[in-house]
Scaffold this motif. Sequence first.
Motif, PDB file in Angstrom:
ATOM      1  N   ALA A  31       0.813  -1.224   0.000  1.00 30.93           N
ATOM      2  CA  ALA A  31       0.000   0.000   0.000  1.00 30.93           C
ATOM      3  C   ALA A  31       0.848   1.276   0.000  1.00 30.93           C
ATOM      4  O   ALA A  31       0.448   2.281  -0.584  1.00 30.93           O
ATOM      5  CB  ALA A  31      -0.932  -0.006   1.211  1.00 30.93           C
ATOM      6  N   GLU A  32       2.013   1.234   0.609  1.00 26.37           N
ATOM      7  CA  GLU A  32       2.816   2.459   0.721  1.00 26.37           C
ATOM      8  C   GLU A  32       3.663   2.677  -0.528  1.00 26.37           C
ATOM      9  O   GLU A  32       4.377   1.788  -0.969  1.00 26.37           O
ATOM     10  CB  GLU A  32       3.722   2.365   1.944  1.00 26.37           C
ATOM     11  CG  GLU A  32       2.937   2.328   3.248  1.00 26.37           C
ATOM     12  CD  GLU A  32       3.877   2.363   4.433  1.00 26.37           C
ATOM     13  OE1 GLU A  32       4.898   3.063   4.345  1.00 26.37           O
ATOM     14  OE2 GLU A  32       3.571   1.705   5.420  1.00 26.37           O
ATOM     15  N   PRO A  33       3.610   3.896  -1.084  1.00 23.04           N
ATOM     16  CA  PRO A  33       4.367   4.176  -2.312  1.00 23.04           C
ATOM     17  C   PRO A  33       5.884   4.105  -2.119  1.00 23.04           C
ATOM     18  O   PRO A  33       6.609   3.720  -3.038  1.00 23.04           O
ATOM     19  CB  PRO A  33       3.945   5.598  -2.690  1.00 23.04           C
ATOM     20  CG  PRO A  33       2.829   5.966  -1.803  1.00 23.04           C
ATOM     21  CD  PRO A  33       2.753   4.994  -0.697  1.00 23.04           C
ATOM     22  N   GLY A  34       6.390   4.443  -0.948  1.00 25.73           N
ATOM     23  CA  GLY A  34       7.832   4.386  -0.714  1.00 25.73           C
ATOM     24  C   GLY A  34       8.358   2.970  -0.710  1.00 25.73           C
ATOM     25  O   GLY A  34       9.478   2.694  -1.137  1.00 25.73           O
ATOM     26  N   VAL A  35       7.538   2.034  -0.245  1.00 24.54           N
ATOM     27  CA  VAL A  35       7.938   0.630  -0.200  1.00 24.54           C
ATOM     28  C   VAL A  35       7.830  -0.003  -1.590  1.00 24.54           C
ATOM     29  O   VAL A  35       8.577  -0.922  -1.920  1.00 24.54           O
ATOM     30  CB  VAL A  35       7.071  -0.139   0.831  1.00 24.54           C
ATOM     31  CG1 VAL A  35       7.413  -1.608   0.855  1.00 24.54           C
ATOM     32  CG2 VAL A  35       7.244   0.465   2.218  1.00 24.54           C
ATOM     33  N   ARG A  36       6.952   0.489  -2.429  1.00 18.07           N
ATOM     34  CA  ARG A  36       6.797  -0.047  -3.796  1.00 18.07           C
ATOM     35  C   ARG A  36       8.043   0.176  -4.652  1.00 18.07           C
ATOM     36  O   ARG A  36       8.317  -0.600  -5.555  1.00 18.07           O
ATOM     37  CB  ARG A  36       5.617   0.632  -4.496  1.00 18.07           C
ATOM     38  CG  ARG A  36       4.301   0.130  -4.045  1.00 18.07           C
ATOM     39  CD  ARG A  36       3.223   0.752  -4.876  1.00 18.07           C
ATOM     40  NE  ARG A  36       1.935   0.241  -4.450  1.00 18.07           N
ATOM     41  CZ  ARG A  36       0.831   0.439  -5.092  1.00 18.07           C
ATOM     42  NH1 ARG A  36       0.822   1.159  -6.190  1.00 18.07           N
ATOM     43  NH2 ARG A  36      -0.289  -0.075  -4.645  1.00 18.07           N
ATOM     44  N   GLU A  37       8.758   1.223  -4.360  1.00 19.88           N
ATOM     45  CA  GLU A  37       9.924   1.575  -5.163  1.00 19.88           C
ATOM     46  C   GLU A  37      11.041   0.525  -5.054  1.00 19.88           C
ATOM     47  O   GLU A  37      11.713   0.218  -6.034  1.00 19.88           O
ATOM     48  CB  GLU A  37      10.455   2.929  -4.671  1.00 19.88           C
ATOM     49  CG  GLU A  37      10.847   3.861  -5.774  1.00 19.88           C
ATOM     50  CD  GLU A  37      11.177   5.206  -5.188  1.00 19.88           C
ATOM     51  OE1 GLU A  37      12.381   5.439  -5.019  1.00 19.88           O
ATOM     52  OE2 GLU A  37      10.252   5.989  -4.911  1.00 19.88           O
ATOM     53  N   VAL A  38      11.239  -0.001  -3.861  1.00 22.80           N
ATOM     54  CA  VAL A  38      12.364  -0.911  -3.608  1.00 22.80           C
ATOM     55  C   VAL A  38      12.274  -2.210  -4.426  1.00 22.80           C
ATOM     56  O   VAL A  38      13.262  -2.609  -5.047  1.00 22.80           O
ATOM     57  CB  VAL A  38      12.498  -1.197  -2.093  1.00 22.80           C
ATOM     58  CG1 VAL A  38      13.585  -2.213  -1.823  1.00 22.80           C
ATOM     59  CG2 VAL A  38      12.774   0.101  -1.347  1.00 22.80           C
ATOM     60  N   PRO A  39      11.119  -2.911  -4.461  1.00 20.41           N
ATOM     61  CA  PRO A  39      11.080  -4.131  -5.278  1.00 20.41           C
ATOM     62  C   PRO A  39      11.352  -3.882  -6.762  1.00 20.41           C
ATOM     63  O   PRO A  39      12.000  -4.704  -7.420  1.00 20.41           O
ATOM     64  CB  PRO A  39       9.660  -4.663  -5.066  1.00 20.41           C
ATOM     65  CG  PRO A  39       9.240  -4.118  -3.762  1.00 20.41           C
ATOM     66  CD  PRO A  39       9.906  -2.779  -3.668  1.00 20.41           C
ATOM     67  N   TYR A  40      10.891  -2.738  -7.279  1.00 16.61           N
ATOM     68  CA  TYR A  40      11.167  -2.444  -8.690  1.00 16.61           C
ATOM     69  C   TYR A  40      12.651  -2.197  -8.928  1.00 16.61           C
ATOM     70  O   TYR A  40      13.202  -2.585  -9.968  1.00 16.61           O
ATOM     71  CB  TYR A  40      10.325  -1.260  -9.172  1.00 16.61           C
ATOM     72  CG  TYR A  40       8.871  -1.614  -9.347  1.00 16.61           C
ATOM     73  CD1 TYR A  40       8.485  -2.667 -10.163  1.00 16.61           C
ATOM     74  CD2 TYR A  40       7.873  -0.892  -8.696  1.00 16.61           C
ATOM     75  CE1 TYR A  40       7.152  -3.004 -10.323  1.00 16.61           C
ATOM     76  CE2 TYR A  40       6.538  -1.217  -8.857  1.00 16.61           C
ATOM     77  CZ  TYR A  40       6.186  -2.276  -9.672  1.00 16.61           C
ATOM     78  OH  TYR A  40       4.863  -2.604  -9.827  1.00 16.61           O
ATOM     79  N   GLN A  41      13.325  -1.580  -7.971  1.00 13.38           N
ATOM     80  CA  GLN A  41      14.778  -1.400  -8.097  1.00 13.38           C
ATOM     81  C   GLN A  41      15.489  -2.753  -8.034  1.00 13.38           C
ATOM     82  O   GLN A  41      16.463  -2.986  -8.755  1.00 13.38           O
ATOM     83  CB  GLN A  41      15.287  -0.479  -6.991  1.00 13.38           C
ATOM     84  CG  GLN A  41      14.849   0.960  -7.142  1.00 13.38           C
ATOM     85  CD  GLN A  41      15.228   1.817  -5.938  1.00 13.38           C
ATOM     86  OE1 GLN A  41      15.731   1.316  -4.940  1.00 13.38           O
ATOM     87  NE2 GLN A  41      14.968   3.119  -6.051  1.00 13.38           N
ATOM     88  N   MET A  42      14.991  -3.631  -7.179  1.00 10.20           N
ATOM     89  CA  MET A  42      15.583  -4.967  -7.084  1.00 10.20           C
ATOM     90  C   MET A  42      15.351  -5.765  -8.368  1.00 10.20           C
ATOM     91  O   MET A  42      16.230  -6.526  -8.798  1.00 10.20           O
ATOM     92  CB  MET A  42      15.021  -5.713  -5.876  1.00 10.20           C
ATOM     93  CG  MET A  42      15.491  -5.132  -4.553  1.00 10.20           C
ATOM     94  SD  MET A  42      14.730  -5.903  -3.125  1.00 10.20           S
ATOM     95  CE  MET A  42      15.417  -7.530  -3.203  1.00 10.20           C
TER      96      MET A  42
END
Length: 125
Positions: A31-42
């Motif tokens: 749900a949190e946009p800041g946490v969504r960024e990390v998996p896409y970077q991975m």
Amino acid sequence: MMVFVHVTVSVGWLGAGAANVVLAMTAGYTAEPGVREVPYQMIERVEDFVVIPAAFATLVGGIVLGLSTKGRAEHRRGRGGRREPGGGAARGHDCPESEPSLHRICIAFGVRRPGARPTLRRSGS
């Protein structure tokens, strides 16, 4: 040895693809946009350092295997898919043709009569 390397790299490639699916699902269900960024970077890192090199290694390994096994598919039947006349004795081995499974194993391990010449044919000859 080359088959082992090819299969190992291929399985690693599939594993990296599965990891990307899990990372994408994690990003999609968070749900949190800041946490969504990390998996896409991975996902980008896994693609750059695992998926792309493994794909090329699998391709090269498959090509090497294909070129190094040329002619072996024609060993049992000969050219044109026709059975060679004369049975096993004419082909230089003592494999029992009455038992198809034993015959295949016998051929695979290269059981030959003493003094028999090999009958492996190369394509185009």
